[in-house]
Design a protein around this motif. Structure first.
Motif, PDB file in Angstrom:
ATOM      1  N   ASP A   1     -10.185 -11.308  -3.726  1.00 48.60           N
ATOM      2  CA  ASP A   1      -9.936  -9.947  -3.142  1.00 48.60           C
ATOM      3  C   ASP A   1     -10.549  -9.845  -1.964  1.00 48.60           C
ATOM      4  O   ASP A   1     -11.765 -10.290  -1.652  1.00 48.60           O
ATOM      5  CB  ASP A   1     -10.788  -9.056  -4.194  1.00 48.60           C
TER       6      ASP A   1
ATOM      7  N   PHE B   1     -11.978  -7.994   1.387  1.00 48.46           N
ATOM      8  CA  PHE B   1     -13.089  -6.792   1.624  1.00 48.46           C
ATOM      9  C   PHE B   1     -13.667  -7.377   3.099  1.00 48.46           C
ATOM     10  O   PHE B   1     -13.627  -8.328   3.565  1.00 48.46           O
ATOM     11  CB  PHE B   1     -14.289  -6.977   0.597  1.00 48.46           C
TER      12      PHE B   1
ATOM     13  N   GLY C   1     -20.445  -5.408   1.181  1.00 49.05           N
ATOM     14  CA  GLY C   1     -18.984  -5.692   1.223  1.00 49.05           C
ATOM     15  C   GLY C   1     -18.416  -4.245   1.156  1.00 49.05           C
ATOM     16  O   GLY C   1     -18.459  -3.578   0.102  1.00 49.05           O
ATOM     17  N   TYR C   2     -17.474  -4.166   1.972  1.00 51.58           N
ATOM     18  CA  TYR C   2     -16.654  -2.873   1.943  1.00 51.58           C
ATOM     19  C   TYR C   2     -15.229  -3.197   1.327  1.00 51.58           C
ATOM     20  O   TYR C   2     -14.599  -4.073   1.969  1.00 51.58           O
ATOM     21  CB  TYR C   2     -16.722  -2.112   3.112  1.00 51.58           C
ATOM     22  N   TYR C   3     -14.827  -2.670   0.181  1.00 53.28           N
ATOM     23  CA  TYR C   3     -13.572  -2.799  -0.420  1.00 53.28           C
ATOM     24  C   TYR C   3     -12.712  -1.736  -0.047  1.00 53.28           C
ATOM     25  O   TYR C   3     -12.817  -0.674  -0.604  1.00 53.28           O
ATOM     26  CB  TYR C   3     -13.496  -2.985  -1.790  1.00 53.28           C
TER      27      TYR C   3
ATOM     28  N   GLU D   1     -18.480   0.625  -0.962  1.00 55.97           N
ATOM     29  CA  GLU D   1     -19.109  -0.376  -0.131  1.00 55.97           C
ATOM     30  C   GLU D   1     -20.338  -0.854  -1.301  1.00 55.97           C
ATOM     31  O   GLU D   1     -21.102   0.063  -1.798  1.00 55.97           O
ATOM     32  CB  GLU D   1     -20.040   0.215   1.081  1.00 55.97           C
TER      33      GLU D   1
END
Length: 292
Positions: free
Chosen positions: A110, A112, A173-175, A181
């Motif tokens: 994924d 991010f 981690g920013y998705y 975040e």
């Protein structure tokens, strides 16, 4: 009788010429011997890799060098010299906070944005050069002589390494796909981590070209020996910064998220304010020489 006198005068003149030529040959041989000088030297210095990064300047550290030199005297005062020199230089920098962000993927592929802030970040560099100098030297006459030398050196990098550490490292981690975040869990590489450091790694600096200045006193000893004591300055003329490797300052490893590693400030791609890296060294030089 007259012939005998002529013969005696001729013999004396011939003998005088032979003696004069012998003395001249001896003087020329002595002068030829003094044309060549071989020396060995040690130098202790303060040194640095001179640069600025993230608003901070690099600091002076210790260094040393030793080498051998051959000089040819064009006159009693002027000589040309070359040789080989081993030089060790050390540099360091301290940054209160180093932070950044970049896109990557987690263990489930994924995408991010990895965000980090390293506090009390420091980096040390160690470089070993093989220098090939070419210099011109002037010296006065007498038993105690003033001398001054100037020239250039080409410095081949034998080895260059760096080691970095941070007092603490805070990551998240920013998705964007979820507009969230994550500041945890730590096993995923998100959170606050203390005393992060990496082992020594290759720095891959470029060949160094140096302007060299030197001045001091030369003491003439017995048996065509001499002792130099002086001060020197080596200033790098070109940028030896390594090519930007594409690596980030703080590596995120999706397979081992808590195993953080640092790239060098000199090669990390997000360090945009780093213009040039030049060497600087100055200190004391002691040299023992003999002429032949």
């Amino acid at each position: 009788m007259r012939n005998n006198n002529i013969n005696n005068v001729t013999n004396k003149v011939t003998l005088g010429l032979i003696l004069a030529l012998s003395l001249l040959s001896a003087n020329m041989a002595t002068f030829a011997q003094s044309n060549n000088e071989v020396s060995f030297y040690l130098q202790g210095s303060f040194s640095k890799l001179n640069y600025e990064a993230l608003g901070e300047s690099s600091k002076l550290e210790n260094g040393f060098g030793f080498g051998a030199k051959y000089s040819y005297y064009l006159t009693e005062n002027w000589s040309l010299g070359t040789g080989a020199e081993f030089q060790f230089m050390e540099g360091s920098i301290f940054v209160p906070t180093a932070q950044g962000a970049y896109m990557t993927q987690d263990s489930e592929a994924d995408a991010f944005e990895f965000r980090y802030a390293a506090t009390n970040f420091s980096e040390n560099q160690e470089v070993y050069f093989l220098n090939i100098p070419l210099q011109v030297q002037y010296e006065s006459l007498g038993t105690t002589r003033f001398y001054a030398a100037a020239g250039l050196k080409a410095g081949l990098v034998l080895n260059s390494e760096y080691q970095s550490s941070a007092g603490s490292l805070e990551t998240s981690g920013y998705y964007s796909q979820y507009d969230v975040e994550l500041t945890s869990p730590t096993f995923a590489g998100f959170g606050e981590f203390k005393a992060v450091s990496n082992s020594k790694s290759e720095l891959d600096l470029k060949t160094n070209f140096v302007a060299h200045l030197e001045s001091g006193v030369k003491f003439m000893l017995e048996n065509d020996r001499s002792l130099y004591m002086g001060l020197f300055l080596d200033y790098g003329l070109n940028d030896i910064k390594p090519n930007t490797s594409g690596n980030r300052l703080v590596h995120y490893n999706a397979q081992a998220p808590t195993d953080f590693a640092f790239s060098s400030l000199l090669s990390a791609r997000e360090i945009q304010d780093l213009d040039e890296v030049r060497t600087l060294a100055f200190g004391l030089k002691i040299q023992y020489a003999f002429q032949f």
